[in-house]
Every structure is written in C-alpha cells, then in structure tokens.
Design an enzyme around this catalytic site. Structure first.
Site: not given
Length: 254
Positions: A149, A162
C-alpha cells in the site's frame, strides 16, 4: 488469452473481491491456471465460473490464511490439484483506521493476523514450490508478488498499525528478494493508493465517514489498474525483475 503464462499455475489470496478478483481474472487471461484462495466460498465459486466460461482454469481453495495450518494445507492442495506453483500473489489484507488511543485491540490483532501473519504463513508454505518451479519451468523463473500500500511508504495519523503492517510487508519483500534472486524467484511489491474496493467498508462508524469525505472528490483507482501492474511484473522475460510498482490515484497526494 495471450498465453504468456500458459502451463503455469498462479495462487491469489483474497481472491473473492477487489484487487484479488481482478488479478485472478487477468492472470487467467494470460493463460495461467489460477487457484482462488479466500474465506468466502460462494464468491470464489462465482469467480471460478467466470474464468472457466472464458476458457480458463480455476481452482477454488476456501481457507483462512490467519490459521497457519489452513494456509499450509491450502498451498499443498493447489500443488496437488494443479501440479505446480509458479506465481503467488499475496493480496489478502485488512485495513483498520482511527486514533491509536481510541482503537480497539481486536482491530489491531486482526490487521496483524491478516496483513502480516497470513502473508508469512502462505509465503513460507509456497517458497519450496516456487523455487522448484523456477528450476523446472521453461521460463526459468517464478514470481512472488506482495500487495502492500502507499501506507507502506507514507505514515499518516490514524493509520499507525496499518502503517506498521505495510511498512513491514515492504521490508520483508526486499529482504526476501535479496535472498532468492539468484535462484530464479523474483520477489516484488505493488503499492496501491486509493482503490475502489471493499477495504474501507470494514472501518468503524465515524472513521469510515471521515475517510469517505477525504476521497469523495477523487477519482479512485480500479482493481483492474492494480491487476495490470501485477500482470506486467509476472509476464516479463526472466532477465527483467520489476521489484516495486507504486500506483497512486491521479489526484492522490499521500
């Protein structure tokens, strides 16, 4: 069907929707037999039917990759049923957001379980087969692609855990790449920005609305855009190793 991946087998985790579904369809279009790994059997069956209707080969592999035994058994079942494993796409992921002081530990645990442990369990089980495929394949190469990501590059408030998981995926990918690069196994990472998938649907109330406001005027990436990146990586000649692809939405600043 282009046939560039003919006579190869690809395993895609998180294949039931979004990037995983698009990637599985794209690899099937390239001629690979595709194993579809995920928790939602119904979704996987629907995707398998679509791939078969288009002339491809698909195997449904329902499993929870956060259970190391299920992850290992899933990989072994792919090799047993399809005979080999040439490509692994570690796509399964979970995103939780919110201020650290206000976040439930269960959400952190789940992110670590899916984004880190699940990826590791599948990778560990797949590595011997990928290394063997690199020796055995007429292409003389195999591929492992981790879907990370932009959160593995840029830390932002409300994304601490995250970020932890995706920065970790990036570091693991690079170290593993260096370990196996002389053995014909290419290890790559794709870092998507904002993609129109189910990933944000699991966010808690309040957090989800804040994210939706942030991206409401942005044209999001489509899952097929990330599938394109994966396909580009794994269809290169063995002399070419594409180690990293960063794909942001055109209006994304972070």
């Amino acid at each position: 069907m282009t046939g560039r991946l003919r006579n190869t087998v690809a395993l895609v985790t998180g294949a039931g929707s979004g990037i995983g579904e698009a990637t599985a369809r794209r690899l099937a279009e390239e001629g690979a037999a595709v194993a579809l790994l995920g928790r939602r059997r119904g979704r996987l069956e629907e995707l398998a039917d679509k791939i078969r209707a288009d002339g491809g080969t698909a195997l449904v592999v329902p499993a929870d990759i956060t259970d190391r035994r299920q992850a290992a058994a899933a990989v072994e079942s792919v090799v047993t049923e399809l005979g080999r494993l040439d490509t692994l796409v570690n796509n399964a992921g979970f995103m939780g957001m919110g201020q650290a002081a206000e976040s439930p530990l269960e959400e952190w645990d789940h992110m670590l379980a899916v984004n880190v442990q699940g990826l590791l369990y599948v990778t560990h089980a797949a590595l011997p087969h990928l290394l063997h495929a690199a020796e055995d394949s007429p292409r003389k190469v195999a591929d492992l692609v981790n879907i990370s990501s932009t959160g593995g590059r840029v830390a932002r408030p409300g994304m601490a855990v995250y970020n932890l998981t995706k920065f970790g995926v990036n570091g693991f990918t690079e170290a593993l790449r260096q370990e196996v690069l002389l053995k014909g196994l290419r290890v790559s990472v794709v870092e998507p920005g904002t993609v129109d998938t189910e990933l944000s649907s699991h966010l808690r109330d309040g957090v989800r609305q804040a994210v939706e406001r942030q991206i409401e005027n942005m044209e999001l990436l489509r899952p097929e855009d990330i599938a394109d990146a994966v396909s580009y990586i794994v269809t290169r000649d063995r002399r070419v190793a594409v180690n990293e692809i960063l794909v942001r939405a055109g209006e994304q600043t972070w």
